[in-house]
Design a protein around this motif. Structure first.
Motif, PDB file in Angstrom:
ATOM      1  N   MET A 155       0.827  -1.209   0.000  1.00 21.44           N
ATOM      2  CA  MET A 155       0.000   0.000   0.000  1.00 21.44           C
ATOM      3  C   MET A 155       0.861   1.259   0.000  1.00 21.44           C
ATOM      4  SD  MET A 155      -3.449  -0.061   1.803  1.00 21.44           S
ATOM      5  CE  MET A 155      -4.688  -1.306   1.597  1.00 21.44           C
ATOM      6  N   LEU A 156       0.467   2.192  -0.795  1.00 22.59           N
ATOM      7  CA  LEU A 156       1.185   3.449  -0.852  1.00 22.59           C
ATOM      8  C   LEU A 156       0.648   4.354   0.234  1.00 22.59           C
ATOM      9  CD1 LEU A 156       0.851   3.988  -4.648  1.00 22.59           C
ATOM     10  CD2 LEU A 156       3.034   3.814  -3.499  1.00 22.59           C
ATOM     11  N   LYS A 184       1.022   8.480   1.714  1.00 21.81           N
ATOM     12  CA  LYS A 184       1.202   9.747   1.005  1.00 21.81           C
ATOM     13  C   LYS A 184       2.679  10.049   0.727  1.00 21.81           C
ATOM     14  CE  LYS A 184      -2.940  12.172   2.094  1.00 21.81           C
ATOM     15  NZ  LYS A 184      -3.567  13.095   3.036  1.00 21.81           N
ATOM     16  N   SER A 233       4.038   7.989  -2.102  1.00 21.48           N
ATOM     17  CA  SER A 233       3.499   8.309  -3.411  1.00 21.48           C
ATOM     18  C   SER A 233       4.130   9.562  -3.987  1.00 21.48           C
ATOM     19  CB  SER A 233       1.980   8.450  -3.339  1.00 21.48           C
ATOM     20  OG  SER A 233       1.681   9.425  -2.377  1.00 21.48           O
ATOM     21  N   VAL A 234       4.604  10.423  -3.126  1.00 28.86           N
ATOM     22  CA  VAL A 234       5.265  11.625  -3.634  1.00 28.86           C
ATOM     23  C   VAL A 234       6.541  11.249  -4.371  1.00 28.86           C
ATOM     24  CG1 VAL A 234       6.388  13.769  -2.981  1.00 28.86           C
ATOM     25  CG2 VAL A 234       4.309  13.038  -1.827  1.00 28.86           C
ATOM     26  N   THR A 260       7.339   8.497  -6.015  1.00 30.49           N
ATOM     27  CA  THR A 260       7.253   7.846  -7.324  1.00 30.49           C
ATOM     28  C   THR A 260       6.828   8.865  -8.369  1.00 30.49           C
ATOM     29  OG1 THR A 260       5.065   7.170  -6.659  1.00 30.49           O
ATOM     30  CG2 THR A 260       6.752   5.470  -6.655  1.00 30.49           C
TER      31      THR A 260
END
Lengths: 577, 442
Positions: free
Chosen positions: B1-2, B4, B7-8, B10
């Motif tokens: 699971m990503l 926050k 995710s920044v 990638t």
């Protein structure tokens, strides 16, 4: 209240670019959405509204640019990411499972065990319903729901997932006026609750009614955002359609105009009971191009299909005025008795004007007389094409060509080669049970040569050709029969510039040769540059007919989104042209 | 699971390369030469036979090499078998020919069995009732016509329902099979209550014997083949049915009455099946049973025409191939009857062959790319590189041989061309043109 709310930025798009192949759907789009507001995203078809929102909800991924949610940089790579960021989208085509109940659809895909529990979910959803004023029966199966109930369910689904940002793609397109009112009251309730709502739409009146601000896109580019209270419909239309661009499309002056096709009180009802065409009236004249403008799905396609006989079952008349006056007589598909009767009714006369009477003559003698080209038609022939099928129309000798929107699915057969596709209209010609492929082959060769169709050879299946070449083949075939009426639906869609101009020139050439051309287009600039008159459709009705040489884009743009009441006064426009 | 923060990190560019870093992936293949695709299919059939025999060896302990020989023995062992092979191939082809027009129209006629059975039943009934009362030739002609009509009706019923009410043709035709076989059973029970579910062999109203009773059937089917080939390729009806099959919308657009075309085509399809039923009843079995008269050909023929992609000419090859395997495997089974019972062996090998042929279709359509350090190569190329020495060796042997044969055929061709120069004059330029442009293409 407005001032305080608008301080917080909920979403920021920064230089968002998305391309599909060579098509740029979104180009460097930058704007903000504030917390707790209703923002309308306004634009024509294909202006990139839905693409942009799909990137926000994780269906597409931007090629360039950055999205910020609540001030933080985010990467939304999938709908799950969007869900985590509390973004919910209600698509135009609902994503529901028909055989599940509403409740099952709501909890579908939720991994949290507490939330996926049915009785918990039921309580929570009932709470939501009370809070925002939804009405729904949670145990109904989706296939039993009406369209508006489905939409309610979609909204509930996003709310149950605790969405703070709600995107609605054309939410009112499928609703009745009363349902729209209901929806709007729910949306206002949600705004009061601090939710951010983005509505994708092209209906100006609704924009004015519901939204706080309007962001306008045009051809993939961001134009501007304005406060609804500080703007009006005319300004928005101008932003939406833009200033007129000068295109170098050849437009010759119409000559020898003659009323060719009368469409009278044409109405068509779909199988599900919705009216797609409502009392359409117009006249197409030979030697001119009649453009048809309108938002996609306003009934343009159905209108052409009805006239061409592809969609029978309509009410009203399509009357074809076949130009015969003063032309030498020749007979196709007529029996001896019919010919004699026609002569009796004064259909023919000799070159010097004396009437012809065939009574008592043998058919051989009549043929002799006719073959010397001494007998001339007295009047044009009038046919009513109402609900005739394309083959019958053709067998009557009416040369009506139609370039449909769906090239490979309707106009051509993708798996057949060029020659076989040339035969589609004419394969029944000739006696005997065998088809003759010689003429079609010659025609195919001619079209390949004259229109520069790029193809390995004539035996290539047309689906292997590129879009532009496919269209050349189709238009070439339809023009080859030197039609008296030529109808083309979106003939340049998906074509590159050179092919597009080739098609425009072909249409203009047909017009010069005396056929009545009907051209359904998307690009208003092209319509205004190519056509002589433009008929504007709105929700299955004719909202106006304007002279393409003097009309402005804003005028047409307003007609495209016009309400029904105002139609009376604009109908006079037909006389001006 | 990503979360926050993750995710920044990638960025889009990283993500897209990440997706491509699979070891193998599949790509659409364009421009495959015909000989390559034939080679692939052939290789897969050989592999399938090899695997089939391997399975049999492991399961039953039979000798795979002897079995491979038996495969040919079963099909071509003696003159009788040789002709039987041709007759059965012809019958299978006949059913295939019946199915092709329907399938080309995307009407999935699964009712071949029933249409054959009902045609055979009509024929047998006439043989039984008229036998001895009228001349044999009358019985043959009448029963042929009646079988064709009945077969046509049997297929027309689902077609009419499909055309008018859009019912599902697959289910409907399938159900009609059971009704047909049921009717056969009822007839036998009613007319021959003392026999065990079989009509005794009839001696009246048999198909005339030409040489050995098999040739005539082959000739009749060959005639049918020629007729159907022209019907599909050069007739207006054939053109209409392929338009309807490709796109109902296009048919609507040019004003083809697709309902009429559907019913008409299915009448043809059923009539041909009925005719095959007639051939079986009056030329092969002279009798009828509820279960075996159709030999399951209504289904086997589906495989034959599907493998041939509904091309009648290729269907000849696939029908012969399927018959070859069926006959060969029954020989394999007979010579090992102590271990193998029933037709399980045949079915295993047939199943494997079809599995492999379908797999080969995938490889003809797509290529598998192997990813090594970001460099992609076609898996076939890698295999090809391994096999290059072997290929070169064969090339050395076969190329001269091939050239020799090419020369021989060329001179034969020249001879014939000279012979028929005058009569062929009209057709020649067109044919050459097509070929020439096709060559340029490559």
């Amino acid at each position: 209240m407005e001032n305080t709310v608008q301080q917080d930025i909920s979403i920021r798009f920064e230089n968002i670019t998305k391309t599909f192949g060579s098509v740029v759907a979104n180009e460097k789009i930058t704007f903000d959405v504030y917390k707790g507001e209703i923002l309308s995203l306004l634009g024509e078809n294909g202006s990139g509204k839905t693409t942009l929102m799909n990137m926000l909800s994780g269906i597409y991924f931007p090629d360039e640019g950055q999205i910020y949610v609540n001030g933080e940089k985010v990467t939304i790579a999938s709908p799950m990411d969007a869900f985590r960021l509390k973004i919910g989208m209600v698509h135009q085509h609902f994503k529901l499972i028909d055989v599940f109940t509403c409740l099952e659809n709501i909890i579908l895909g939720i991994t949290n065990k507490e939330k996926a529990n049915k009785s918990n979910a039921r309580k929570a959803v009932m709470n939501l319903c009370d809070r925002y004023g939804f009405e729904i029966n949670l145990d109904k199966k989706v296939y039993d729901l009406s369209v508006s109930e489905k939409q309610t369910l979609e909204i509930l689904k996003t709310l149950y997932r605790e969405a703070e940002i709600l995107i609605l793609d054309e939410p009112t397109a499928v609703l009745t006026p009363i349902e729209i009112k209901k929806l709007f009251s729910v949306l206002t309730n949600m705004r009061k609750d601090g939710k951010t709502i983005i509505i994708i739409t092209h209906k100006l009146n609704e924009v004015m009614e519901i939204s706080d601000r309007v962001a306008v896109l045009r051809k993939g580019q961001y134009i501007d955002t304005v406060k609804t209270s500080e703007t009006n419909e005319a300004q928005l239309t101008e932003m939406m359609v833009g200033k007129k661009i000068v295109l170098n499309i050849k437009r010759t002056e119409p000559k020898d105009m003659e009323d060719r096709l009368f469409v009278e009180h044409l109405s068509l009802t779909n199988k599900d009971g919705t009216k797609v065409l409502d009392d359409i009236n117009f006249i197409a004249r030979s030697g001119e191009i009649l453009g048809i403008a309108g938002i996609a799905g306003s009934g343009q396609r159905e209108l052409l299909e009805a006239i061409a006989g592809v969609k029978p079952g309509y009410k009203g008349d399509v009357i074809f005025n076949r130009p015969k006056k003063n032309l030498p007589v020749s007979f196709f598909h007529k029996t001896y008795r019919e010919v004699v009767n026609m002569a009796k009714n004064g259909a023919f006369h000799y070159e010097d004007g004396t009437p012809v009477d065939f009574t008592g003559m043998s058919s051989k003698k009549i043929k002799e007389l006719v073959n010397k080209e001494k007998v001339i038609f007295n009047e044009n022939e009038i046919y009513n094409l109402r609900n005739l099928n394309p083959r019958t129309i053709r067998e009557l000798g009416v040369r009506l060509s139609f370039v449909p929107e769906d090239r490979l699915g309707m106009g051509l057969v993708g798996n057949m080669d060029l020659i076989d596709n040339m035969m589609l209209r004419s394969y029944r010609k000739g006696k005997g049970i065998a088809v003759n492929r010689k003429k079609p082959e010659a025609l195919a060769e001619e079209i390949v040569h004259e229109l520069d169709v790029v193809t390995p050879n004539l035996h290539t299946p047309v689906r292997k050709l590129s879009g532009g070449n496919v269209q050349k083949v189709l238009v070439g075939r339809e023009i080859a029969s030197s039609p008296k009426v030529l109808m083309a639906a979106y003939p340049v869609r998906g074509l590159d510039i050179n092919s597009s101009y080739l098609i425009y020139n072909l249409l203009d050439k047909e017009k010069q040769e005396g056929s009545a051309v009907i051209f359904v287009g998307e690009d208003l600039d092209v319509l205004l540059a190519l056509c002589d008159r433009i008929l504007v459709m709105c929700e299955g009705r004719v909202s106006g007919i304007v002279d393409a040489r003097s009309a402005t884009k804003e005028e047409v743009g307003l007609l495209m989104t016009k309400k029904k009441e105002e139609e009376e006064e604009t109908n006079g426009g037909e006389n001006n042209a | 699971m990503l979360n926050k923060n993750n995710s920044v990190k990638t960025l889009p560019s990283e993500k897209s390369t990440k997706e491509k870093k699979k070891l193998f992936h599949v790509e659409k293949r364009f421009n495959m030469a015909t000989w390559q695709s034939i080679l692939i299919r052939f290789a897969f059939i050989l592999i399938a036979i090899f695997f089939g025999l391997l399975v049999l060896t492991m399961a039953y302990g039979i000798d795979p090499f002897a079995s491979f020989g038996n495969l040919f023995k079963g099909a071509f062992g003696n003159w009788d078998k040789f002709w039987e092979f041709f007759r059965d191939s012809a019958l299978l082809l006949g059913v295939g020919l019946a199915l092709i027009p329907a399938f080309k129209m995307k009407f999935w006629n699964l009712g071949g069995n029933g249409q054959i059975a009902i045609g055979a039943l009509a024929c047998i009934m006439l043989m039984v009732e008229l036998g001895g009362k009228v001349p044999d030739i009358v019985i043959v002609l009448v029963s042929g016509v009646v079988a064709v009509i009945i077969g046509a009706i049997w297929a027309a019923i689902p077609a009419i329902f499909k055309a008018l009410f859009n019912t599902n043709e697959s289910l409907f035709t399938l159900m009609m099979n059971y009704i047909a076989t049921g009717l056969v059973g009822i007839y036998i029970y009613w007319r021959f209550p003392d026999e065990s579910n079989i009509v005794p062999s009839q001696s009246y109203g048999r198909l005339p014997v030409l040489f050995n009773g098999k040739v005539l059937i082959v000739i009749l089917i060959a005639a049918l083949f020629v007729g159907l080939f022209f019907y599909l390729k050069y007739s207006k009806h054939g053109y209409e049915l392929s338009v309807v099959g490709e796109s109902i919308n296009t048919a609507r657009y040019v004003g083809i009455n697709s309902k009429k075309v559907i019913i008409r085509t299915l009448i043809l399809s059923g009539a041909l099946c009925g005719f095959v039923g007639f051939l079986i009843a009056s030329g092969v079995d002279f009798s009828i049973t509820a279960e075996n008269t159709h030999r399951g050909m209504g289904f086997t023929a589906i495989m034959a025409v599907w493998l041939a992609k509904f091309n009648p000419i290729i269907s000849i090859g696939t029908a012969m191939f399927i018959t070859f395997i069926t006959k060969g495997m029954s020989q394999v089974q007979m010579s090992n009857s102590r271990y193998i019972t029933g037709d399980s062996a045949t079915n295993i090998v047939m199943g494997l062959i079809f599995l492999f042929v379908i797999a080969s279709e995938f490889l003809v359509e797509y290529k598998i790319m192997y990813n090594k350090n970001g460099k992609e190569t076609d898996v076939f190329e890698i295999i090809g590189n391994f096999l290059k020495p072997v290929a070169n060796f064969f090339k050395k042997i076969f190329v001269p041989v091939g050239r020799f044969f090419a020369k021989v055929f060329k001179s034969i061709g020249l001879f014939f061309r000279k012979l028929f120069r005058i009569s062929a004059k009209k057709e020649k330029p067109r044919m050459n043109k097509g070929n020439a442009s096709a060559k340029e293409d490559k």
